[in-house]
Design a protein around this motif. Structure first.
Motif, short mmCIF file in Angstrom:
data_model
loop_
_atom_site.label_atom_id
_atom_site.label_comp_id
_atom_site.label_asym_id
_atom_site.label_seq_id
_atom_site.Cartn_x
_atom_site.Cartn_y
_atom_site.Cartn_z
N GLN A 150 27.45 69.53 -46.22
CA GLN A 150 28.19 69.17 -47.48
C GLN A 150 28.93 67.80 -47.20
OE1 GLN A 150 31.12 72.38 -47.72
NE2 GLN A 150 29.59 73.97 -48.16
N LEU A 151 28.71 67.18 -46.37
CA LEU A 151 29.28 65.73 -46.18
C LEU A 151 28.71 64.92 -45.30
CD1 LEU A 151 32.29 64.61 -46.64
CD2 LEU A 151 32.69 65.25 -44.08
N ASP A 152 28.31 63.74 -45.67
CA ASP A 152 27.76 62.40 -45.09
C ASP A 152 28.76 61.53 -44.61
OD1 ASP A 152 25.23 63.76 -45.64
OD2 ASP A 152 25.29 62.67 -47.64
N ASP A 153 29.54 61.02 -45.39
CA ASP A 153 30.37 60.13 -45.05
C ASP A 153 31.41 60.25 -43.70
OD1 ASP A 153 29.35 58.44 -47.20
OD2 ASP A 153 31.13 58.76 -48.45
N HIS A 154 31.83 59.24 -43.20
CA HIS A 154 32.95 59.18 -42.51
C HIS A 154 33.92 58.70 -43.48
CE1 HIS A 154 31.16 59.46 -38.31
NE2 HIS A 154 30.16 59.68 -38.98
N HIS A 155 35.39 58.75 -42.74
CA HIS A 155 36.47 58.37 -43.68
C HIS A 155 37.43 57.23 -43.20
CE1 HIS A 155 35.49 62.44 -44.85
NE2 HIS A 155 36.09 62.09 -46.24
N MET A 156 37.81 56.38 -44.23
CA MET A 156 38.79 55.70 -43.63
C MET A 156 40.18 56.49 -44.40
SD MET A 156 39.36 51.77 -44.09
CE MET A 156 41.31 51.00 -44.06
N ILE A 157 41.17 56.24 -43.67
CA ILE A 157 42.57 56.80 -44.11
C ILE A 157 43.26 55.31 -44.49
CG2 ILE A 157 44.65 57.95 -43.58
CD1 ILE A 157 42.51 59.73 -42.99
N ARG A 173 44.55 57.53 -34.16
CA ARG A 173 44.25 56.64 -33.36
C ARG A 173 42.92 57.32 -32.46
NH1 ARG A 173 48.22 55.06 -28.45
NH2 ARG A 173 46.28 54.00 -27.78
N ASP A 174 41.75 56.75 -32.25
CA ASP A 174 40.53 57.00 -31.59
C ASP A 174 40.12 58.47 -32.05
OD1 ASP A 174 40.70 54.66 -30.38
OD2 ASP A 174 42.14 55.29 -28.67
N VAL A 175 40.45 58.99 -33.16
CA VAL A 175 39.84 60.35 -33.64
C VAL A 175 38.44 59.87 -34.15
CG1 VAL A 175 40.09 61.90 -35.36
CG2 VAL A 175 42.16 61.39 -34.11
N ASP A 176 37.68 60.73 -33.73
CA ASP A 176 36.16 60.37 -34.15
C ASP A 176 35.89 60.57 -35.59
OD1 ASP A 176 35.57 60.47 -31.60
OD2 ASP A 176 34.92 62.49 -31.25
N GLY A 177 35.22 60.10 -36.33
CA GLY A 177 34.60 59.57 -37.56
C GLY A 177 35.67 59.15 -38.40
N VAL A 178 36.77 58.86 -37.90
CA VAL A 178 37.93 58.14 -38.85
C VAL A 178 38.40 56.79 -38.31
CG1 VAL A 178 39.99 59.03 -39.87
CG2 VAL A 178 38.36 60.64 -39.00
N SER A 179 38.65 56.09 -39.25
CA SER A 179 39.56 54.75 -39.07
C SER A 179 40.70 54.96 -40.01
CB SER A 179 38.59 53.49 -39.19
OG SER A 179 37.73 53.54 -40.50
N ILE A 180 41.56 53.96 -39.69
CA ILE A 180 42.93 54.10 -40.36
C ILE A 180 43.51 52.69 -40.65
CG2 ILE A 180 44.30 54.58 -38.15
CD1 ILE A 180 46.25 56.08 -40.08
N GLY A 181 43.94 52.40 -41.88
CA GLY A 181 44.40 51.24 -42.18
C GLY A 181 45.98 51.40 -42.80
N PHE A 217 29.02 51.07 -46.08
CA PHE A 217 29.48 51.48 -44.73
C PHE A 217 29.56 52.88 -44.59
CE2 PHE A 217 32.58 47.68 -46.09
CZ PHE A 217 31.82 46.98 -45.34
N GLY A 218 28.91 53.91 -45.57
CA GLY A 218 29.00 54.99 -45.40
C GLY A 218 30.32 55.58 -45.14
N ILE A 219 31.28 55.06 -45.97
CA ILE A 219 32.77 55.58 -45.73
C ILE A 219 33.20 55.93 -46.98
CG2 ILE A 219 35.12 54.56 -45.37
CD1 ILE A 219 33.75 54.81 -42.70
N ALA A 220 34.34 57.04 -46.97
CA ALA A 220 35.09 57.52 -48.03
C ALA A 220 36.31 57.25 -47.85
CB ALA A 220 34.54 58.89 -48.38
N LEU A 221 37.25 56.81 -48.78
CA LEU A 221 38.60 56.92 -48.53
C LEU A 221 39.13 58.20 -48.48
CD1 LEU A 221 40.05 53.72 -50.53
CD2 LEU A 221 39.51 53.74 -48.15
N SER A 222 40.47 58.12 -47.63
CA SER A 222 41.37 59.24 -47.87
C SER A 222 42.77 58.82 -47.57
CB SER A 222 40.69 60.37 -46.88
OG SER A 222 41.08 61.57 -47.12
#
Ligand SMILES: *Cc1c(COP(=O)(O)O)cnc(C)c1O
Length: 518
Positions: free
Chosen positions: A139-146, A163-171, A228-233
């Motif tokens: 049900q999900l392909d993307d990784h996420h950016m918070i 920090r250092d959580v898999d499949g997520v980056s944060i700004g 990037f294969g990224i969804a914002l969250s």
């Protein structure tokens, strides 16, 4: 899969979703908030039995009662990761009793010394585990950016949580020059491979408006999905995965008071919460619904008293309110987003009423609840507000009387608890920050200076760390938590300053994502 699914407060979603989807979505379609179809019940003895477990297992037991769609192994991993040795005490959130009937629930023993850690150590683990579950279900392909806009505390707690959580980056974006020295250094020295921090030219409102526009930009969403294969969250406090961890500490605190012989099993307590977005006090309400013997909830406001006025009149009105600067900035709020969930519960889950009130708030900047709902509100809550001077005077008074230092947010709650309490019911006061996060104003309080008075030159030239060291020495209220005490020694890692325009933020996000993948 679990049977407890999530519905939304405005009745827009026709298909209830499991916990994992509610966590990844954050906000429900149509702007409503997710709530579980079923609130669990626990007996008083089941609640008190929590005291026999380490905190991580207390949390797992409560999440299990909510019947989340994660396996026992996944839940255990989330909870042990969230409530481990990044906290400076095994108790995670210990209780300090100032006297026989005044108990301070210290929610700031986590890595950033603010209560936001209680939820933001857990949410990222729920997030990455839920994303994995949905990926496995196809049900999900993307990784996420918070992406987070912060006035100070939330940004740091979110950085530390993700920090250092898999499949997520944060700004994280904060207003340039608009946060304290301590808050600035907490963010600018942040460690981790997947993190980025930007100072934004402008104030907090500019940051928040910029972030909201980026979230609303469908073209940009498509672009970063393709590139990037990224969804914002977002990681804000309307996410159920951030609210549920807060319910745990109220159940746990009741159990602990009983285990420590401070309250007889089954006897009621009152709970007083320094309130902004209504997440923390809503969690106390849910703890009561689940079965904790909580008599009343005291909602404490600072000079931004929209919630106190609402609870006392039934009218929520921001049409004529301006933001007031206070020593407790994390409670400076006009729109209190989790109130929507509270009203949903008080109306017996009347989504139509909620949708109407939220539409009124949008169009006229005000809404008024009906008589029946107002009666229910009054049965659960009492409210009071504290002005700036009284807040600072309370810090001094409590220090002189009990030798205990309150931060300005907790001081507001303490004063309100004193104003509203009955002598025969003990009060649990939620303490939401370590005093050293707000050293300037604690100094002002102890020296009898008002909020507008400048600090003496020899104090004004100190860094936040140096001022805290001075306060700790003078008051004997040490030690300052290591994460705050060592900030001057850590290298500044993030210095980039950007404009608060949509273009500037989107460009910054893209270069960060490019660098992450390159
Ligand atoms: C966020 C915060 C609050 C307000 O909590 P809500 O859940 O938004 O009501 C109070 N005190 C401190 C120190 C905070 O960081």
């Amino acid at each position: 899969m679990s049977d407890n699914r999530y519905i939304d407060t405005r009745g827009v979603c026709t298909q209830p979703v499991p916990f994992t989807e509610a966590v990844i979505d954050g906000l429900a379609e149509g702007g409503g908030l997710y709530v579980p179809e079923r609130i669990p019940s626990l007996s008083v003895s089941e609640i008190c039995a929590l005291a026999e477990l380490p905190y991580a297992q207390r949390a797992a037991r409560v999440y299990r009662a909510f019947d989340v769609d994660l396996t026992d192994e996944q839940l255990t991993a989330v909870c042990e990761g969230a409530y481990g040795d990044q906290f400076d005490t095994d108790a995670i959130c210990p209780i300090t009793s100032l006297d026989d009937s005044t108990h301070i629930l210290e929610l700031w023993h986590g890595p950033t010394s603010a209560f936001k850690d209680m939820a933001l150590q857990c949410l990222p683990r729920f997030f990455s585990t839920s994303a994995q579950v949905l990926r496995d279900r196809g049900q999900l392909d993307d990784h996420h950016m918070i992406l987070v806009a912060t006035s100070g505390d939330t940004g740091k707690a979110a950085l530390e949580g993700f920090r250092d959580v898999d499949g997520v980056s944060i700004g994280v974006m904060y207003p340039e020059g608009g946060v304290s020295d301590i808050q600035y250094k907490q963010m600018a020295t942040q460690g981790g491979k997947n993190v980025q921090v930007w100072a934004v030219r402008g104030n907090f409102d500019d940051c928040q408006t910029g972030a909201k526009r980026v979230f609303g930009d469908a073209t940009f969403a498509k672009d970063i999905h393709e590139r990037f294969g990224i969804a914002l969250s977002s990681a804000n406090s309307i996410n159920w995965g951030r609210l549920m961890p807060q319910i745990v500490y109220y159940l746990s605190a009741y159990a602990q008071l009983v285990a420590d012989g401070k309250v007889a099993q089954g006897d009621p307590i009152d709970v007083c919460v320094p309130t902004g977005n209504f997440g923390n006090i809503l969690a106390a309400y849910y703890a009561k619904r689940i079965g904790a013997p909580i008599r009343q909830l005291f909602c404490a406001s600072n000079e931004n008293r929209v919630l106190t006025d609402f609870i006392n009149t039934g009218t929520y009105d921001i049409s004529n309110r301006t933001f007031v600067k206070t020593p407790s900035p994390s409670m400076d709020i006009l729109v209190s987003s989790n109130l929507e969930r509270q009203l949903f519960e008080l109306t017996g889950r009347d989504a139509q009423a909620i949708a109407g009130w939220m539409a009124d708030l949008n169009s006229t900047r005000a809404f008024r609840v009906d008589r029946e709902t107002f009666g229910k509100l009054r049965a659960e809550f009492r409210a009071d507000a504290v002005d700036n001077e009284t807040c600072l005077a309370t810090i001094k008074e409590v220090f002189e009387k009990h030798g205990y230092l309150l931060d300005p947010h907790t001081a507001v709650a303490y004063r309100v608890a004193e104003n509203l309490r009955d002598d025969d019911v003990p009060v649990l006061v939620a303490s939401t920050a370590h005093w050293a996060k707000f050293g300037n104003n604690v100094y002002r309080a102890l020296e009898g200076l008002s909020l507008d008075e400048s600090l003496p030159d020899e104090v004004a030239k100190l860094t936040g760390c140096q001022l805290n060291a001075l306060l700790a020495e003078r008051t004997g209220a040490g030690p300052v938590p290591a994460g705050l005490a060592e900030l001057d020694d850590r290298p500044i890692r993030f210095t980039e300053v950007i404009d608060g325009t949509v273009d500037a933020i989107e460009n910054a996000v893209c270069s960060f994502l490019g660098a992450q993948q390159g």
